[in-house]
Design a protein around this motif. Structure first.
Motif, PDB file in Angstrom:
ATOM      1  N   PRO A 253       0.723  -1.415  -0.050  1.00 28.48           N
ATOM      2  CA  PRO A 253      -0.219   0.022  -0.114  1.00 28.48           C
ATOM      3  C   PRO A 253       0.709   1.362  -0.025  1.00 28.48           C
ATOM      4  CG  PRO A 253      -0.712  -1.690   1.470  1.00 28.48           C
ATOM      5  CD  PRO A 253       0.401  -2.144   1.166  1.00 28.48           C
ATOM      6  N   THR A 254       1.965   1.386   0.584  1.00 29.27           N
ATOM      7  CA  THR A 254       2.765   2.405   0.583  1.00 29.27           C
ATOM      8  C   THR A 254       3.271   2.659  -0.852  1.00 29.27           C
ATOM      9  OG1 THR A 254       3.678   1.954   2.742  1.00 29.27           O
ATOM     10  CG2 THR A 254       5.030   3.272   1.308  1.00 29.27           C
ATOM     11  N   VAL A 255       3.837   1.638  -1.596  1.00 27.21           N
ATOM     12  CA  VAL A 255       4.505   1.941  -3.025  1.00 27.21           C
ATOM     13  C   VAL A 255       2.974   2.411  -3.912  1.00 27.21           C
ATOM     14  CG1 VAL A 255       5.122   1.163  -5.149  1.00 27.21           C
ATOM     15  CG2 VAL A 255       6.185   0.379  -2.796  1.00 27.21           C
ATOM     16  N   ALA A 256       1.856   1.730  -3.582  1.00 26.91           N
ATOM     17  CA  ALA A 256       0.579   2.066  -4.399  1.00 26.91           C
ATOM     18  C   ALA A 256       0.184   3.469  -4.172  1.00 26.91           C
ATOM     19  CB  ALA A 256      -0.532   1.074  -3.971  1.00 26.91           C
ATOM     20  N   ALA A 257       0.453   4.189  -2.749  1.00 29.35           N
ATOM     21  CA  ALA A 257      -0.005   5.383  -2.699  1.00 29.35           C
ATOM     22  C   ALA A 257       1.080   6.378  -3.069  1.00 29.35           C
ATOM     23  CB  ALA A 257      -0.150   5.637  -1.204  1.00 29.35           C
ATOM     24  N   ASP A 258       2.457   6.030  -3.182  1.00 32.31           N
ATOM     25  CA  ASP A 258       3.827   6.808  -3.457  1.00 32.31           C
ATOM     26  C   ASP A 258       3.279   7.007  -5.205  1.00 32.31           C
ATOM     27  OD1 ASP A 258       4.619   6.973  -1.194  1.00 32.31           O
ATOM     28  OD2 ASP A 258       6.012   5.469  -1.439  1.00 32.31           O
ATOM     29  N   ILE A 259       2.925   5.885  -5.795  1.00 28.15           N
ATOM     30  CA  ILE A 259       2.755   6.192  -7.319  1.00 28.15           C
ATOM     31  C   ILE A 259       1.396   6.321  -7.874  1.00 28.15           C
ATOM     32  CG2 ILE A 259       4.742   4.849  -7.577  1.00 28.15           C
ATOM     33  CD1 ILE A 259       2.674   2.468  -8.573  1.00 28.15           C
ATOM     34  N   ASP A 260       0.304   6.413  -6.763  1.00 33.08           N
ATOM     35  CA  ASP A 260      -0.881   6.393  -7.052  1.00 33.08           C
ATOM     36  C   ASP A 260      -1.508   5.540  -8.099  1.00 33.08           C
ATOM     37  OD1 ASP A 260      -3.398   7.712  -7.140  1.00 33.08           O
ATOM     38  OD2 ASP A 260      -3.258   9.185  -8.469  1.00 33.08           O
ATOM     39  N   ALA A 261      -1.364   4.328  -7.688  1.00 31.75           N
ATOM     40  CA  ALA A 261      -1.738   3.224  -8.672  1.00 31.75           C
ATOM     41  C   ALA A 261      -3.129   3.053  -8.587  1.00 31.75           C
ATOM     42  CB  ALA A 261      -1.136   1.811  -7.829  1.00 31.75           C
ATOM     43  N   GLU A 262      -3.559   2.617  -9.844  1.00 25.75           N
ATOM     44  CA  GLU A 262      -5.197   2.479  -9.792  1.00 25.75           C
ATOM     45  C   GLU A 262      -5.429   0.813  -9.555  1.00 25.75           C
ATOM     46  OE1 GLU A 262      -5.930   2.706 -14.266  1.00 25.75           O
ATOM     47  OE2 GLU A 262      -3.941   3.634 -14.016  1.00 25.75           O
ATOM     48  N   LEU A 263      -4.501   0.175  -9.566  1.00 24.93           N
ATOM     49  CA  LEU A 263      -4.728  -1.439  -9.459  1.00 24.93           C
ATOM     50  C   LEU A 263      -3.543  -2.166  -8.979  1.00 24.93           C
ATOM     51  CD1 LEU A 263      -6.766  -3.846 -10.040  1.00 24.93           C
ATOM     52  CD2 LEU A 263      -5.568  -4.075 -12.180  1.00 24.93           C
ATOM     53  N   VAL A 264      -4.023  -2.950  -7.941  1.00 25.27           N
ATOM     54  CA  VAL A 264      -2.886  -3.842  -7.421  1.00 25.27           C
ATOM     55  C   VAL A 264      -3.356  -5.390  -7.824  1.00 25.27           C
ATOM     56  CG1 VAL A 264      -1.599  -5.041  -5.492  1.00 25.27           C
ATOM     57  CG2 VAL A 264      -2.187  -2.459  -5.597  1.00 25.27           C
TER      58      VAL A 264
END
Length: 308
Positions: A253-264
């Motif tokens: 979730p930290t990386v997802a927030a950093d790059i503003d991911a739309e999907l994991v």
């Protein structure tokens, strides 16, 4: 790998807004997939009307089903799909079981559902439908949150490159290949994320000569080396690989927030029984911590305990 052809959407009967259906229609526009909107309803009071005959109770249930089917058809008309969305409304007290059975019947290759929020204590006592779907669905499950799917966005494949387990290695490949497919459909950018454990505290305390910094450095180097090799096999550039220390439910979730991911995209083995109730799958903890969609992938050969 083949693209998606048959999507089953689990409808929320209590809401006019259906983010899972919107997501399914977006995928359908890009893949020409067939969309089935599935809704499960149940009211225990109809089973307890003892003053009525069996036939009268059946008639009451059928009237409710007919009314809700009309409501669902009207909802589906407000979403843009390349073909007419098929609808199915069933009377069942188990949403996840009914959805899985119908997915098997229509040979759906993806189940899509809006994610429900839940606190840890409630999750331990009453396992949410979301978790049942993740554990027991024989096919992939897309859990939808409120984050948009913008063009040129970012998609994360969550992998465990440090594993020596053959099943997990195969699942890493499947997760990454699926994420690559999604990025091609969405015109997005693929990132690989791997979490590795920190120094075990008990070793640092119990063994005076233990070098925690050296240990952590060696573990990090091992995972970075494995990530480099894994990314190379899948044609992923080094600048979009992320090797982070910590638990997956924190690092991802930290990386997802950093790059503003739309999907994991994440693999889930799908434990059942007491261990799952007390511990929960990593995928489930990751889902709770993310503000974007999660696509949970099952390993090849996974057998669902739910039968059609």
């Amino acid at each position: 790998m083949a693209t998606y052809q048959n999507l089953l959407v689990v409808i929320d009967p209590e809401s006019e807004s259906q983010p899972a259906l919107a997501r399914a229609c977006l995928l359908a526009r890009k893949t020409r997939a067939k969309v089935t909107a599935f809704m499960c309803i149940y009211d225990f009071s109809y089973e307890m009307t003892t003053m009525l005959s069996h036939e009268e109770r059946d008639a009451m249930r059928q009237a409710v089903l007919t009314d809700r089917a009309e409501w669902l058809q009207n909802i589906c008309k407000t979403y843009d799909s390349p073909e007419e969305v098929e609808t199915c409304v069933v009377w069942d007290n188990s949403v996840y079981s009914a959805a899985i059975k119908h997915a098997i019947q229509i040979k759906a290759d993806l189940i899509i559902k809006a994610a429900n929020s839940h606190d840890d204590l409630a999750s331990l006592i009453f396992t949410p439908t979301d978790w049942h779907l993740l554990r027991k669905s024989p096919t992939s499950v897309l859990m939808v949150k409120q984050h948009d799917w913008p063009e040129n966005g970012n998609v994360i494949a969550a992998v465990n490159v440090g594993t020596e387990d053959n099943q997990h290695q195969a699942l890493n490949d499947k997760v990454t290949n699926t994420a690559k497919l999604i990025t091609e459909l969405l015109g997005a950018r693929l990132h690989l994320v791997n979490a590795y454990p920190g120094t075990p505290l008990n070793l640092a305390i119990e063994i005076p000569e233990f070098d925690p910094q050296g240990y952590t450095s060696n573990v990090k180097h091992h995972h970075e080396k494995e990530m480099q090799a894994f990314a190379g096999r899948h044609g992923v550039h080094a600048e979009v690989t992320h090797v982070k220390q910590g638990l997956p439910e924190v690092a991802i979730p930290t990386v997802a927030a950093d790059i503003d991911a739309e999907l994991v995209v994440i693999g889930t083995i799908g434990r059942v029984g007491l261990s799952a109730a007390l511990i929960g799958n990593t995928a489930e903890h990751v889902i709770d911590a993310l503000n974007c969609d999660v696509l949970a992938i099952k390993p090849d050969g996974f057998q669902s305990p739910i039968k059609s």
